[in-house]
Design an enzyme around this catalytic site. Structure first.
Site, PDB file in Angstrom:
ATOM      1  CD  GLU A   1      37.380  12.687  48.348  1.00 40.94           C
ATOM      2  OE1 GLU A   1      36.669  12.673  47.311  1.00 40.94           O
ATOM      3  OE2 GLU A   1      38.412  13.074  48.360  1.00 40.94           O
TER       4      GLU A   1
ATOM      5  N   GLY B   1      33.680  16.386  48.927  1.00 43.92           N
ATOM      6  CA  GLY B   1      34.583  17.279  47.916  1.00 43.92           C
ATOM      7  C   GLY B   1      34.660  18.837  48.186  1.00 43.92           C
TER       8      GLY B   1
ATOM      9  CE  LYS C   1      26.790  29.919  49.331  1.00 40.42           C
ATOM     10  NZ  LYS C   1      27.664  29.622  48.138  1.00 40.42           N
TER      11      LYS C   1
ATOM     12  N   GLY D   1      33.548  37.417  39.853  1.00 38.76           N
ATOM     13  CA  GLY D   1      32.608  36.535  39.365  1.00 38.76           C
ATOM     14  C   GLY D   1      31.974  35.874  40.695  1.00 38.76           C
TER      15      GLY D   1
ATOM     16  CD  GLU E   1      35.108  40.626  36.383  1.00 36.57           C
ATOM     17  OE1 GLU E   1      35.197  39.793  37.189  1.00 36.57           O
ATOM     18  OE2 GLU E   1      35.710  40.364  35.092  1.00 36.57           O
TER      19      GLU E   1
ATOM     20  NE  ARG F   1      36.723  24.974  41.796  1.00 36.49           N
ATOM     21  CZ  ARG F   1      37.375  24.703  42.991  1.00 36.49           C
ATOM     22  NH1 ARG F   1      37.776  25.551  43.824  1.00 36.49           N
ATOM     23  NH2 ARG F   1      37.610  23.536  43.305  1.00 36.49           N
TER      24      ARG F   1
ATOM     25  CG  HIS G   1      -0.873  38.849  48.873  1.00 36.82           C
ATOM     26  ND1 HIS G   1      -0.205  39.496  48.524  1.00 36.82           N
ATOM     27  CD2 HIS G   1      -1.581  39.623  49.718  1.00 36.82           C
ATOM     28  CE1 HIS G   1      -0.075  40.900  49.080  1.00 36.82           C
ATOM     29  NE2 HIS G   1      -1.074  40.752  50.087  1.00 36.82           N
TER      30      HIS G   1
HETATM   31  P1  NAD Z   1      33.678  32.538  37.491  1.00 32.65           P
HETATM   32  O1  NAD Z   1      34.166  32.240  36.462  1.00 32.65           O
HETATM   33  O2  NAD Z   1      32.442  32.739  38.275  1.00 32.65           O
HETATM   34  O3  NAD Z   1      34.313  34.206  38.014  1.00 32.65           O
HETATM   35  C1  NAD Z   1      35.670  34.409  37.495  1.00 32.65           C
HETATM   36  C2  NAD Z   1      35.503  36.036  37.366  1.00 32.65           C
HETATM   37  O4  NAD Z   1      37.155  36.325  37.058  1.00 32.65           O
HETATM   38  C3  NAD Z   1      35.050  36.454  36.133  1.00 32.65           C
HETATM   39  O5  NAD Z   1      34.159  37.353  36.353  1.00 32.65           O
HETATM   40  C4  NAD Z   1      36.199  36.936  35.348  1.00 32.65           C
HETATM   41  O6  NAD Z   1      35.835  37.816  34.179  1.00 32.65           O
HETATM   42  C5  NAD Z   1      37.200  37.341  36.198  1.00 32.65           C
HETATM   43  N1  NAD Z   1      38.540  37.467  35.582  1.00 32.65           N
HETATM   44  C6  NAD Z   1      39.455  36.592  35.100  1.00 32.65           C
HETATM   45  N2  NAD Z   1      40.669  36.843  35.059  1.00 32.65           N
HETATM   46  C7  NAD Z   1      40.910  37.821  35.568  1.00 32.65           C
HETATM   47  C8  NAD Z   1      41.891  38.577  35.848  1.00 32.65           C
HETATM   48  N3  NAD Z   1      43.218  38.352  35.740  1.00 32.65           N
HETATM   49  N4  NAD Z   1      41.827  39.792  36.643  1.00 32.65           N
HETATM   50  C9  NAD Z   1      40.619  40.091  37.193  1.00 32.65           C
HETATM   51  N5  NAD Z   1      39.547  39.402  36.733  1.00 32.65           N
HETATM   52  C10 NAD Z   1      39.600  38.341  36.081  1.00 32.65           C
HETATM   53  O7  NAD Z   1      34.948  31.954  38.526  1.00 32.65           O
HETATM   54  P2  NAD Z   1      34.865  31.911  40.296  1.00 32.65           P
HETATM   55  O8  NAD Z   1      34.269  32.987  40.897  1.00 32.65           O
HETATM   56  O9  NAD Z   1      36.521  31.522  40.577  1.00 32.65           O
HETATM   57  O10 NAD Z   1      34.322  30.417  40.522  1.00 32.65           O
HETATM   58  C11 NAD Z   1      34.576  28.943  39.950  1.00 32.65           C
HETATM   59  C12 NAD Z   1      33.572  28.159  39.687  1.00 32.65           C
HETATM   60  O11 NAD Z   1      32.978  27.964  41.085  1.00 32.65           O
HETATM   61  C13 NAD Z   1      32.542  29.007  38.815  1.00 32.65           C
HETATM   62  O12 NAD Z   1      32.148  27.901  37.845  1.00 32.65           O
HETATM   63  C14 NAD Z   1      31.551  29.060  39.666  1.00 32.65           C
HETATM   64  O13 NAD Z   1      30.043  29.151  38.988  1.00 32.65           O
HETATM   65  C15 NAD Z   1      31.439  27.963  40.707  1.00 32.65           C
HETATM   66  N6  NAD Z   1      30.806  28.645  42.047  1.00 32.65           N
HETATM   67  C16 NAD Z   1      29.408  28.431  41.980  1.00 32.65           C
HETATM   68  C17 NAD Z   1      28.838  29.003  43.215  1.00 32.65           C
HETATM   69  C18 NAD Z   1      27.342  29.121  43.280  1.00 32.65           C
HETATM   70  O14 NAD Z   1      26.762  28.458  42.479  1.00 32.65           O
HETATM   71  N7  NAD Z   1      26.780  29.825  44.176  1.00 32.65           N
HETATM   72  C19 NAD Z   1      29.660  29.556  44.236  1.00 32.65           C
HETATM   73  C20 NAD Z   1      31.098  29.600  43.924  1.00 32.65           C
HETATM   74  C21 NAD Z   1      31.499  29.108  42.774  1.00 32.65           C
END
Ligand code: NAD
Length: 454
Positions: A31, A37, A48, A176, A197, A265, A433
């Protein structure tokens, strides 16, 4: 000589290392930064921790009086929230180190550079170790692209955890998972939040009715949501960012003290990995056993550029470990839960309504949280459980939940889909319940046209 050298100590890498060791293999884990990570240090765990604080603050403000609890001068102190976050992260990290030690995994801190298919240099120690197999678990990094890379100090999710004071306002680009979790956090603490968005609706990977419920919740905290909108230009003047956006028929100018870019990402594939000549598409390509195009090299987690979720990386780490140890195990992605720690939470697994191809073959039933007795005792009414089942067989194909504790309750759907259970079988299982799981029960009964509580 190691049986396996694992590069990257995130959830995929450390879980794989422990499983390999449990299977009697000699393992090295390398690492370059902090064990755990992204997930442990700048992802799942710290978000969280701060979201739990924000949810509690919201509950106290909105519910204490209704519940007959007298609380005066409710307030918060960001440094206290960040302290709670750091403690959660440190404890998780120490826990992982303890588990690695307990399982006799050799943990090296340093940058790994692959020399050839069996040798890896640990740069800072100037030491080369040899392994029969290599597992690539390098993870991913936030995506940032123009115009956002043209102005200084734009935040990605990595930067939020370093903040020492709350911004007065924030523009979040991307609605997202990350965007919505941070919008929930900041808006709960009174920050002026705007979400931009680009897709049809926020949470575009979920059904539209999910995004409608979450919009309702965010709007209670005055979050401004611009959908189908793109940021064309961004500048930084007089201590604030100015964003020019174009929507469907509208141009707007937004100002904010901070900008958080959360538009996805990308896999972290360094030059030494590329130099191996592996097949790379969006990420490192593997077969179902997680083996890459080179026989003794495996890839797990975000470096594959597929489903970037910690729990998927962990499971891939386990599958890769078994294959390295000589068992035959293949990945099955049919029941991968997706979870969002909004308020209320969102969770889904399997088929979504928007992806249904043949309406004739399926049946959908939606049971509202407002009809759940336990939710009433909690003063919660936003949300639903939506079940998609096969019309003829009754097999559960998809479950989507918007509800408090949705992220815990989704497991009922994961097991149902993975093992081909039917709505009848689930409705025939006694749900305790009064609990929130009865929202699911109502939806399963509904598929059978036998919903009692609605
Ligand atoms: P995401 O893919 O979930 O969301 C990215 C969002 O950005 C989408 O809604 C997309 O339509 C939008 N977007 C893309 N380009 C854009 C632009 N130019 N202008 C405006 N909107 C735009 O990605 P994230 O939220 O960055 O998360 C990254 C990764 O990390 C994902 O795979 C996610 O599932 C993971 N993650 C998971 C959790 C969880 O499980 N609770 C929490 C955080 C992150």
């Amino acid at each position: 000589m190691y049986d396996a050298i694992i590069i990257g100590g995130g959830p995929g890498g450390y879980v794989s290392a422990i499983r390999l060791s449990q299977l009697g293999k000699k393992v090295a884990l390398i690492e370059k930064s902090l064990i755990g990570g992204t997930c442990t240090n700048v992802g799942c765990i710290p978000t969280k921790a701060i979201l739990t604080a924000a949810h509690l603050y919201t509950d106290i403000k909105e519910k204490a009086k209704k519940f007959g609890i007298n609380v005066e001068n409710v307030g918060f102190d960001l440094s206290g929230i960040m302290k709670h976050m750091s403690k959660s992260v440190t404890m998780s990290r120490k826990g992982i180190e303890y588990l690695l030690k307990k399982n006799n995994v050799d943990l090296y801190y340093g940058k790994a550079i692959i020399k050839d298919t069996t040798h890896v240099l640990i740069e800072n120690e100037n030491r080369i170790i040899e392994g029969r197999n290599i597992v690539l678990a390098h993870g991913s990094i936030p995506t940032i692209f123009p115009p956002f890379d043209t102005v200084p100090n734009i935040w990605t999710s990595d930067d939020v955890f370093k903040m020492t004071e709350l911004p007065e306002s924030i523009a979040i680009i991307g609605g997202g998972v990350i965007g919505i979790e941070f919008a929930t956090f900041f808006s709960a603490l009174g920050v002026n939040v705007t979400i931009v968005e680009i897709a049809e609706h926020i949470l575009p990977y979920e059904d539209k009715d999910v995004s409608e419920e979450i919009k309702k919740a965010l709007k209670k905290n005055k979050v401004k949501i611009l959908e189908k909108t793109k940021v064309e230009k961004i500048s930084f003047n007089n201590n604030e960012y100015v964003l020019k956006t174009t929507g469907e028929n509208k141009e707007e100018t937004i100002t904010a003290k901070k900008v958080l870019v959360a538009v996805g990402r990308k896999p972290n594939i360094p030059d030494d990995v590329k130099a191996l000549g592996l097949k790379i598409e969006r990420g490192i390509v593997t077969d179902k056993t997680l083996k890459t195009s080179i026989d003794n090299i495996y890839a797990i987690g975000d470096i594959r550029g597929q489903i970037m979720l910690a729990h998927v990386a962990m499971y891939e780490g386990i599958v890769a470990a078994h294959n390295i140890a000589g068992d035959k195990k293949e990945m099955d992605y049919t029941a991968v839960p997706s979870i969002i720690f909004s308020n209320p939470e969102v969770a889904s697994v399997g088929l979504k309504e928007k992806d249904v191809v043949n309406q004739e073959e399926i049946k959908i039933f939606k049971f509202p949280v407002s009809a759940n007795g336990r939710a009433r005792t909690m003063e919660e009414r936003i949300g639903f459980a939506k079940v998609i089942a096969h019309k003829e067989t009754g097999k559960i194909l998809g479950l989507t939940i918007v509800s408090p504790s949705a992220t815990d309750m989704i497991m009922e759907g994961v097991i149902a889909i993975k093992y081909g259970l039917t709505a009848e079988q689930l409705a025939d299982s006694i749900h305790p319940h009064p609990t929130l799981t009865e929202t699911l029960l109502g939806a399963f009964e509904g598929i059978e046209n036998l919903a009692i509580h609605i």
